[in-house]
Design an enzyme around this catalytic site. Structure first.
Site, PDB file in Angstrom:
ATOM      1  N   GLU A 110      29.104  32.915  44.273  1.00 55.82           N
ATOM      2  CA  GLU A 110      29.694  33.776  45.351  1.00 55.82           C
ATOM      3  C   GLU A 110      29.498  35.194  44.797  1.00 55.82           C
ATOM      4  OE1 GLU A 110      32.762  30.516  46.868  1.00 55.82           O
ATOM      5  OE2 GLU A 110      33.439  32.388  46.305  1.00 55.82           O
ATOM      6  N   CYS A 351      38.026  33.556  44.096  1.00 51.46           N
ATOM      7  CA  CYS A 351      36.963  32.949  43.624  1.00 51.46           C
ATOM      8  C   CYS A 351      36.639  31.366  43.993  1.00 51.46           C
ATOM      9  CB  CYS A 351      36.641  33.576  42.294  1.00 51.46           C
ATOM     10  SG  CYS A 351      37.987  32.920  41.190  1.00 51.46           S
TER      11      CYS A 351
HETATM   12  N1  SAH Z   1      37.314  34.137  34.448  1.00 49.07           N
HETATM   13  C1  SAH Z   1      37.918  35.246  34.653  1.00 49.07           C
HETATM   14  C2  SAH Z   1      37.115  36.112  35.708  1.00 49.07           C
HETATM   15  C3  SAH Z   1      36.973  35.525  37.069  1.00 49.07           C
HETATM   16  S1  SAH Z   1      38.606  35.118  38.029  1.00 49.07           S
HETATM   17  C4  SAH Z   1      39.190  35.278  34.464  1.00 49.07           C
HETATM   18  O1  SAH Z   1      39.705  34.620  34.551  1.00 49.07           O
HETATM   19  O2  SAH Z   1      39.568  36.482  34.307  1.00 49.07           O
HETATM   20  C5  SAH Z   1      38.682  36.756  38.426  1.00 49.07           C
HETATM   21  C6  SAH Z   1      40.340  36.967  38.566  1.00 49.07           C
HETATM   22  O3  SAH Z   1      40.768  36.211  39.876  1.00 49.07           O
HETATM   23  C7  SAH Z   1      41.137  36.413  37.507  1.00 49.07           C
HETATM   24  O4  SAH Z   1      42.176  37.422  36.997  1.00 49.07           O
HETATM   25  C8  SAH Z   1      41.903  35.439  37.918  1.00 49.07           C
HETATM   26  O5  SAH Z   1      42.900  34.915  37.234  1.00 49.07           O
HETATM   27  C9  SAH Z   1      41.950  35.522  39.355  1.00 49.07           C
HETATM   28  N2  SAH Z   1      42.340  34.308  40.262  1.00 49.07           N
HETATM   29  C10 SAH Z   1      41.730  33.065  40.314  1.00 49.07           C
HETATM   30  N3  SAH Z   1      42.321  32.312  41.309  1.00 49.07           N
HETATM   31  C11 SAH Z   1      43.007  33.075  41.916  1.00 49.07           C
HETATM   32  C12 SAH Z   1      43.963  32.941  43.029  1.00 49.07           C
HETATM   33  N4  SAH Z   1      43.935  31.729  43.783  1.00 49.07           N
HETATM   34  N5  SAH Z   1      44.668  33.894  43.624  1.00 49.07           N
HETATM   35  C13 SAH Z   1      44.632  35.162  42.679  1.00 49.07           C
HETATM   36  N6  SAH Z   1      43.789  35.384  41.821  1.00 49.07           N
HETATM   37  C14 SAH Z   1      43.158  34.451  41.340  1.00 49.07           C
HETATM   38 FE1  SF4 Z   2      37.685  30.228  35.383  1.00 43.42          FE
HETATM   39 FE2  SF4 Z   2      40.184  30.477  35.117  1.00 43.42          FE
HETATM   40 FE3  SF4 Z   2      38.642  32.649  35.650  1.00 43.42          FE
HETATM   41 FE4  SF4 Z   2      38.866  30.516  37.688  1.00 43.42          FE
HETATM   42  S1  SF4 Z   2      40.510  31.929  36.985  1.00 43.42           S
HETATM   43  S2  SF4 Z   2      37.119  31.769  37.172  1.00 43.42           S
HETATM   44  S3  SF4 Z   2      39.224  28.731  36.068  1.00 43.42           S
HETATM   45  S4  SF4 Z   2      38.633  31.345  33.892  1.00 43.42           S
END
Ligand code: SAH
Ligand code: SF4
Length: 360
Positions: A110, A351
């Site tokens: 995505e 995501c």
């Molecule tokens: N893996 C990396 C980058 C991708 S996730 C990371 O975790 O930083 C991007 C952001 O979306 C991160 O800050 C993550 O914690 C957040 N995120 C994931 N699931 C989420 C959700 N359900 N609601 C809000 N933020 C979320």
């Molecule tokens: Fe991966 Fe956690 Fe980032 Fe989701 S929030 S993309 S599981 S590292």
């Protein structure tokens, strides 16, 4: 959790020893120049090829009409031009658009385009799925399918640019996947996005978000470019963070604190922490106190994010009132904090949500 990715193929070499074709999107300027030289081509051809790849984003070598036919054939023998396909898209009421893209091997990722006046920000993925297993994250629940190549990360940005038909002004690697578990490809993509022969986006407008893979945070601080970064914190209480983010359990908060201190010393940049407020999990007064202590006197900036509720998940977003409390208390102890506008909430912008819905 997945192991830290071994360095993948060298993105500076035009041909791989295996004889497998290279994606031109992954190749640095010097690698393209080397390739053209090896094909006996004059220097000006390098610019021509790069224009077709980056500016015009063509999908076949035959479209490179200012190149001799023989050269187009030779290029097709040693290179590919990616080949991403749009499987689905959703447009939000706020104008942002989320895409589900599929690569030739069937793997889907995505990305999101977020337009504002005169600007287009793109949120791209670095892996298909993610092996870190964060409990609140749709991607984390589906596991890691595979890491993306630099070209595949870059292709998402070009796809969004072409769809909006405007220049991309910033890129955040906050889509699916953990960028620091795919370090080499992420860095190569950032460099291509930054380079004048690529997208030409300033390093400060290129942001990586990591869940806190400490060895890679330290490595990234030593890269010469001033790329921006954010760390997903989500709790400054070890027990809570371990439960929410099992993939980084082996790196303690003390380690993270020290690593970010080193990062500030090296780069002079402020650390940015992401904190998704989850009702009854990390929104208590005690959590707030620990967060204030973690960030106090560190130049940290905290982004309070409203949790995107995932269907069937036990995690629910905290109230707006609680988010305001967090911002107020943090600023009382001198820590800058903002509530981040969660764009595209109506299009499953968290995501992994769109791909779970469509690909299962
Ligand atoms: N893996 C990396 C980058 C991708 S996730 C990371 O975790 O930083 C991007 C952001 O979306 C991160 O800050 C993550 O914690 C957040 N995120 C994931 N699931 C989420 C959700 N359900 N609601 C809000 N933020 C979320
Ligand atoms: Fe991966 Fe956690 Fe980032 Fe989701 S929030 S993309 S599981 S590292």
């Amino acid at each position: 959790m997945a192991e830290i990715a071994e360095p993948t193929h060298d993105s500076t070499s035009p041909r791989r020893p295996s004889g497998r074709k290279r994606d031109l999107h992954s190749m640095s300027h010097s690698a393209v120049a080397e390739l053209m030289e090896s094909l006996g081509q004059p220097k000006f051809r390098v610019k021509q090829v790069e224009e077709w790849v980056w500016e015009k984003n063509v999908s076949s070598f035959d479209q490179m009409t200012n190149l001799p036919k023989t050269l187009r054939q030779s290029l097709a023998e040693v290179c590919t031009l990616g080949g991403v396909e749009e499987v689905a898209a959703q447009v939000s009421t706020d104008g942002s658009k989320k895409y589900l893209l599929r690569f030739p091997d069937g793997v889907g990722v995505e990305c999101v385009g977020m337009p504002t006046k005169n600007r287009l920000a793109v949120c791209a993925s670095t892996q298909a799925g993610c092996g870190m297993g964060c409990a609140f994250c749709a991607t984390g629940q589906s596991g890691l399918k595979r890491s993306l190549t630099a070209g595949e990360i870059y292709e998402q940005v070009m796809h969004v640019r072409d769809d909006f038909n405007t220049r991309v002004t910033s890129v955040v690697l906050m889509g699916q996947g953990e960028p620091f578990m795919n370090y080499d490809n992420t860095l190569a993509a950032l460099r291509k996005l930054n380079s004048p022969e690529g997208a030409g986006i300033g390093a400060r407008h290129l942001t990586v978000s990591t869940c806190g893979v400490i060895p890679m945070i330290l490595r990234f601080a030593n890269e010469p470019e001033q790329f921006s970064r954010a760390v997903s914190l989500h709790s400054a209480v070890q027990k809570t963070r371990d439960a929410l983010m099992p993939g980084v359990k082996k790196y303690s908060l003390v380690h993270l604190y020290d690593a970010m201190g080193e990062y500030v010393d090296k780069t002079g940049r402020r650390p940015t922490y992401e904190y998704a407020l989850i009702k009854g999990v990390n929104d208590s007064d005690e959590e707030l106190r620990y967060l204030c202590d973690f960030c106090r006197d560190t130049l940290a900036h905290v982004n309070i994010i409203k949790l995107n509720a995932i269907p069937g998940s036990r995690f629910q977003p905290a109230s707006d009132e609680r988010a305001n409390d967090f911002v107020r208390y943090l600023s009382n102890v001198g820590v800058e904090a903002t509530i981040r506008n969660s764009r595209g909430a109506d299009i499953d912008a968290a995501c992994g949500q769109l791909s779970q819905k469509i690909l299962g």
